[in-house]
Motif scaffolding. Structure first.
Motif, PDB file in Angstrom:
ATOM      1  N   PRO A 120      -3.598  -2.183 -10.793  1.00  0.00           N
ATOM      2  CA  PRO A 120      -2.307  -1.370 -10.486  1.00  0.00           C
ATOM      3  C   PRO A 120      -2.348  -0.842  -8.832  1.00  0.00           C
ATOM      4  CG  PRO A 120      -3.050  -1.022 -12.747  1.00  0.00           C
ATOM      5  CD  PRO A 120      -3.940  -2.009 -12.156  1.00  0.00           C
ATOM      6  N   VAL A 121      -3.542  -0.346  -8.904  1.00  0.00           N
ATOM      7  CA  VAL A 121      -3.941   0.388  -7.431  1.00  0.00           C
ATOM      8  C   VAL A 121      -3.654  -0.642  -6.396  1.00  0.00           C
ATOM      9  CG1 VAL A 121      -5.077   2.080  -6.211  1.00  0.00           C
ATOM     10  CG2 VAL A 121      -5.039   2.116  -8.626  1.00  0.00           C
ATOM     11  N   ILE A 122      -4.262  -1.598  -6.446  1.00  0.00           N
ATOM     12  CA  ILE A 122      -4.361  -2.809  -5.375  1.00  0.00           C
ATOM     13  C   ILE A 122      -3.104  -3.339  -5.364  1.00  0.00           C
ATOM     14  CG2 ILE A 122      -5.046  -5.218  -5.063  1.00  0.00           C
ATOM     15  CD1 ILE A 122      -7.642  -4.189  -6.405  1.00  0.00           C
ATOM     16  N   LEU A 123      -2.069  -3.570  -6.322  1.00  0.00           N
ATOM     17  CA  LEU A 123      -0.787  -4.008  -6.234  1.00  0.00           C
ATOM     18  C   LEU A 123       0.288  -2.848  -5.495  1.00  0.00           C
ATOM     19  CD1 LEU A 123       0.054  -5.399  -9.982  1.00  0.00           C
ATOM     20  CD2 LEU A 123      -0.228  -6.675  -7.773  1.00  0.00           C
ATOM     21  N   LEU A 124      -0.112  -1.617  -5.686  1.00  0.00           N
ATOM     22  CA  LEU A 124       0.685  -0.744  -5.049  1.00  0.00           C
ATOM     23  C   LEU A 124       0.217  -0.723  -3.410  1.00  0.00           C
ATOM     24  CD1 LEU A 124       0.446   2.471  -7.172  1.00  0.00           C
ATOM     25  CD2 LEU A 124       2.569   1.092  -6.661  1.00  0.00           C
ATOM     26  N   VAL A 125      -0.982  -0.899  -3.009  1.00  0.00           N
ATOM     27  CA  VAL A 125      -1.461  -0.811  -1.682  1.00  0.00           C
ATOM     28  C   VAL A 125      -0.773  -2.095  -0.726  1.00  0.00           C
ATOM     29  CG1 VAL A 125      -3.226  -1.373  -0.284  1.00  0.00           C
ATOM     30  CG2 VAL A 125      -3.624   0.426  -2.148  1.00  0.00           C
TER      31      VAL A 125
END
Length: 191
Positions: A120-125
């Motif tokens: 999820p963090v990679i998707l946000l970035v």
């Protein structure tokens, strides 16, 4: 001897150069969206499928990122050499995506600290990068793609790690591949 341009001719020339720079930045920006969209979607969905099938090492599918990185670097250099116009926009986009790539590498290296909730963090970035790119080149399709990535991240935060791979794969299709093919089609129609 050089011909002096009228103010109208100067403005037309500047407008044409800006338009050309935007077309080049947007047009083959689709290459990277499509490359990374396919690679990461295949890795995410492959990891999910292999894990569900009981494969001991579903993470091995992520080795596809290594050749994709080499291909991405090669074509980035090739496109930079071929560009008729090198603009500030090209530099900003290049720096933006280099920063995002480095952040993603850091997230992957420290995913155990995140208890493997890195997707999820990679998707946000990635959503930030796609949204800023869409804003700079004025492509609504990219902004919409960014919202799909962000939505995938929000859903992913509420799921177990294994299920995050499925959501991330779907988000990559909607956030990278759909806008990437739209950009590619739009670019071809302009020329």
């Amino acid at each position: 001897m050089e011909k002096e341009l009228s103010s109208k001719e100067s403005l037309a020339l500047i407008t044409e150069m800006i338009s050309q720079a935007k077309k080049e930045a947007a047009g083959d920006g689709s290459f990277h969206l499509l490359l990374w969209g396919w690679v990461i979607a295949v890795c995410d969905l492959g990891h999910y499928g292999l894990a569900k099938a009981g494969f001991d090492a579903p993470y091995l599918v992520w080795l596809l990122v290594i050749p994709a990185t080499l291909i991405s670097v090669y074509f980035s250099r090739k496109f930079a050499k071929q560009a008729r116009v090198k603009s500030h926009l090209d530099s900003v986009l290049g720096e933006l995506w280099l920063a995002i790539y480095l952040v993603i590498i850091a997230l992957v290296l420290f995913m155990s600290v995140l208890d493997f909730n890195h997707n999820p963090v990679i998707l946000l970035v990635s959503a930030i990068g796609v949204f800023i790119t869409g804003s700079l080149i004025k492509a609504k399709a990219l902004k919409l793609g960014a919202s799909m990535l962000a939505a995938g991240a929000l859903v992913g935060f509420m799921l177990p790690v294994d299920e995050q791979y499925l959501v991330s794969g779907i988000a990559m299709i909607l956030g990278y591949l759909v806008p990437g093919y739209y950009l590619k089609k739009s670019y071809r129609e302009q020329f």
